[in-house]
Design an enzyme around this catalytic site. Structure first.
Site, mmCIF file in Angstrom:
data_model
loop_
_atom_site.group_PDB
_atom_site.id
_atom_site.type_symbol
_atom_site.label_atom_id
_atom_site.label_comp_id
_atom_site.label_asym_id
_atom_site.label_seq_id
_atom_site.Cartn_x
_atom_site.Cartn_y
_atom_site.Cartn_z
ATOM 1 N N GLU A 70 14.774 33.520 -0.686
ATOM 2 C CA GLU A 70 15.300 32.448 -1.529
ATOM 3 C C GLU A 70 14.299 31.916 -2.559
ATOM 4 O OE1 GLU A 70 18.346 31.384 -1.786
ATOM 5 O OE2 GLU A 70 19.144 32.579 -0.138
ATOM 6 N N SER A 89 60.201 2.789 43.822
ATOM 7 C CA SER A 89 59.590 1.954 44.852
ATOM 8 C C SER A 89 58.102 1.723 44.657
ATOM 9 C CB SER A 89 59.821 2.583 46.225
ATOM 10 O OG SER A 89 61.189 2.556 46.553
#
Length: 819
Positions: free
Chosen positions: A99, A469
């Protein structure tokens, strides 16, 4: 007179030189002016260096369980920021060789490369030569666009020079190495290393470092996943540049060049184990801190989830649903993708995003069918099923079960390259599960449905379903607060109850009546008439007030049948309520997060979960007698085979549409719900809470209590239980117990004179019709038909809107049920 011919040319030369100097100054001034103008034009909107000093890249927020294991994440960009020292020399050398060879010595702008690139651009009539140094790439990636124009290039140069003046080379490299895009949603070399090679950047080999260094030029073009041949050529180019720069030896170059790419892809942390929990955490974080902070600030969220408990819950619930499906028999109602124009080879089911592992369940696509074999596909994996794999269907031939294009439900029996699948069934039955730590209210595990990829609707927190219940603990708590004791008696006999709309005469399913029963036995056997007598005695308003104290926020209409589960409540509300009993009357608000740490290590301020006493220790321990009786010899007597301290309550609603079990040990409270998203669709005859929901609870509790085999509930006269949290100041206290127990006749059908009567709802002239809702052992419980009630009194649907495929909201019991 003599003349001097050489004097005249000298004068002319001076004149020409003066003119040339003048025009040269004019030209220089013009160039200077143009340069100043360009600088002003292209630098006026450039960011200040102070912005870069404060710059924090978007990073991944991670979710960790109680043992520090990452199980989920939120991210706009997958990035892991590390300091300069974490990038090894081999990676730094690879990046610089390909780079920016002179990065350590240049000023950030390579004028020779810039001029050369501009010359080529002019003569090729294109702008294809970037000539960017590493610092220029950083400037572009951080603040500028990627368009190739001379104006943008000038801005890039100006910004680069500022960056070079304000930061060291090491700082610039760190910013670049943490910012650059490397494909597949990864940003920065640490994240790239973890994704492509499943290791930290500091552990990269030479060949691996060269592979990553070659990606910034074209993350997709040179992707080692999509284009491995290109990636290999690019890697070898990086190695050649390193060798030419004398950063590696000839032997290192040759050895690295011979190596394959060696990818070891790490998928993102899977949300498959606790997706509903993750979604609840995300909603809370975004509500409290905002979406941008949650998805980009790199938070570490230390949650209350225990992955081991979650895995146990997943297995328990899915196995329970599979057992239910087998009990109900093969239904042959399969979706076929060919009818919608899909292709067998390209079709992808949503739940194929999760990895294939032993014990997991998937929707599989039928590829081929013969009488004695069925070839199915899950993702890219195919498996051939044989008659032994579908024997439970009682079908001899595969052609009687499915055809190509059908979607079948399978369980993974063995994994590997050629896994074995067992045929299961997904008829649409759903389930939900939630478990909390009693000592601190931390949610240990949560499941909101059978398959998150298919439906994100969380049935644990959003679905308000009739409780049957499992509502009765509120009735009996109210009775205990009115002065009754577990040994007091209540009459189980036919009864009619006065309501503002007329007499209400419920009917039990039982062919017999037990007569006088102790409260303990009536509760353990889940008798409905005794529960209604108690609720009528203390007043349904009192029962609702008790439920509100326990933290129930779902709508509870002011009607007596609510006492036996005629109202919809979420599973999360019920689990929180039931944890009050083993906690000696203390309710701890269930919560999902322990602490949150920012990227800089500082903690984020959090709200403290509410802790309050909702019933006294005396009432809590009286109720424990009843709840333990259920699991020792009542409707959940199967639990007693575990030989551990447990308590709980089953629940089943009208026509077996909802099956519940909620229970606890001294350390953990957990709840299970099973049903269809359509609240009127039945699970089938005798699919009670004890049969459809309890087995999943038992399987989970075997794992959850394995480490505490000898734990026991506190004795009645023992000191109050010490919890890991402090009671919230100014929290509502439990009501004081009455000084004198009520001596009213338990068998009376009339309410106490001092008990407020429920007010009649607006615009209702007839008494509410009542249908039978099944109690825990298959006995019906009277339930109001909601079409006779005002709309405002109907149970609400889920608390939040589902994301995908929202099921039908839980609603009133269907009309036309037994009276």
């Amino acid at each position: 007179m003599r003349s001097f011919p050489f004097k005249e040319p000298e004068f002319r030369s001076r004149k020409i030189a003066a003119k040339a100097s003048f025009w040269l100054l004019i030209g220089a001034s013009a160039v200077f002016g143009i340069m100043v103008g360009l600088m002003l034009t292209y630098s006026v909107n450039l960011p200040q260096m102070a912005d870069l000093e404060r710059y924090r890249p978007s990073t991944t927020t991670e979710l960790l369980d109680v043992h520090g294991r990452v199980f989920g994440s939120f991210a706009l960009e997958r990035r892991v920021v590390v300091p300069y020292s974490e990038f090894p020399p081999v990676l730094r050398d690879a990046i610089l060789s390909i780079e920016d060879k002179n990065f350590m010595s240049n000023s950030g702008v390579n004028l020779i490369r810039v001029v050369g690139a501009a010359w080529k651009d002019l003569h090729s009539k294109q702008r294809s030569q970037g000539a960017s140094t590493l610092t220029m790439q950083l400037a572009r990636n951080l603040f500028l666009s990627s368009e190739k124009t001379y104006g943008r290039k000038l801005q890039e140069i100006f910004l680069t020079l500022q960056i070079e003046r304000h930061f060291t080379k090491a700082q610039i490299f760190s910013l670049y190495a943490n910012q650059i895009y490397l494909g597949r949603g990864t940003y920065g070399f640490e994240a790239g290393s973890e994704y492509y090679f499943s290791k930290h950047a500091r552990d990269l080999t030479l060949a691996e470092a060269a592979t990553l260094a070659g990606l910034p030029k074209g993350p997709e073009e040179y992707s080692p996943v999509r284009h491995p041949e290109r990636a290999l050529r690019r890697r070898n180019l990086v190695l050649a540049e390193m060798y030419e720069d004398k950063r590696i030896t000839a032997a290192q170059y040759s050895e690295a060049k011979r190596q394959p790419l060696g990818l070891n892809l790490e998928p993102p942390p899977s949300a498959s184990e606790a997706p509903y929990f993750i979604e609840e955490v995300r909603r809370q974080l975004e509500r409290e801190y905002g979406a941008e902070e949650v998805h980009g600030a790199g938070l570490k969220v230390y949650t209350t989830l225990d992955l081991d408990a979650q895995r146990a819950a997943n297995k328990a619930l899915l196995d329970d649903l599979a057992a239910y499906e087998r009990r109900r028999g093969w239904k042959s109602k399969l979706q076929n993708v060919l009818t919608s124009g899909a292709d067998l080879n390209s079709y992808k089911h949503p739940d194929w995003n999760t990895p294939i592992a032993v014990g997991t369940y998937f929707h599989a696509l039928v590829m081929e069918v013969a009488p004695t074999r069925m070839v199915v596909r899950v993702g890219r994996v195919q498996s051939t099923m044989e008659p032994a794999d579908w024997v439970w269907t009682q079908k001899l031939k595969a052609t009687e079960i499915a055809k190509p294009g059908d979607i079948v439900y399978v369980k993974v029996a063995t994994a590997g390259a050629t896994p074995r699948f067992l045929l299961e069934q997904d008829s649409g039955a759903q389930g939900a599960f939630m478990a909390v730590n009693n000592a601190n209210g931390e949610v240990m595990a949560m499941i909101g449905g059978r398959d998150f990829e298919v439906s994100q609707f969380n049935r644990a927190t959003q679905a308000q379903r009739q409780t049957g219940s499992s509502f009765k603990p509120y009735d009996y708590t109210a009775a205990m607060e009115a002065g009754m004791k577990p040994t007091d008696t209540v009459l189980d006999a036919p009864a009619s109850f006065y309501t503002p709309n007329g007499p209400y005469t419920p009917h039990n399913y039982e062919a017999d009546w037990r007569g006088p029963m102790s409260l303990t036995e009536a509760f353990a056997e889940s008798r409905n008439i005794p529960a209604l007598r108690l609720a009528d005695k203390v007043g349904i308003r009192k029962v609702i007030e008790v439920a509100r104290r326990f933290g129930v926020t779902s709508p509870l209409p002011n009607f007596l049948p609510v006492a036996i589960g005629a109202a919809g409540i979420t599973l999360s509300e019920q689990v929180a309520s039931y944890s009050v009993f083993p906690n000696d009357g203390i309710r701890i608000q269930p919560h999902y997060i322990r602490r949150i740490v920012q990227a800089d290590g500082l903690p984020l301020e959090q709200k403290t979960p509410e802790v309050k006493e909702v019933i006294t220790v005396d009432i809590a321990r009286k109720m424990m007698v009843l709840l333990e009786a259920v699991t020792s010899h009542g409707t959940a007597a199967t639990v007693s085979q575990m030989h551990h301290a447990f308590g709980g309550k089953t629940g089943t609603t009208n026509s077996f549409t909802d099956a519940w079990f909620l229970g606890f040990s001294p350390s953990v409270t957990a709840g299970v719900w099973v049903g269809f998203d359509n609240p009127s669709q039945t699970l089938g005859d005798k699919e009670t809470g004890a049969r459809a929901a309890l087995p999943a609870w038992i399987d989970f509790m075997k794992v959850a209590t394995a480490s505490v085999p000898n734990e026991q509930f506190a004795r009645y006269d023992a000191p109050k239980k010490q919890l890991d949290v402090q009671v919230t100041p100014n929290a509502t206290s439990a009501p004081a117990a009455p000084k004198k127990p009520a001596e009213a006749d338990d068998d009376s059908d009339d309410s106490d004179d001092d008990t407020p009567k429920p007010a009649a709802p607006a615009k209702v002239t007839a008494a509410p019709a009542v249908s039978a809702s099944e109690s825990d052992d298959g006995h019906p419980t009277p339930v109001v038909k909601w079409n006779t009630m005002p709309a405002a009194a109907k149970p609400a649907t889920g608390a939040a809107r589902p994301v995908v495929k929202a099921p039908v909201a839980a609603g009133p019991p269907k009309s036309g049920a037994k009276q």
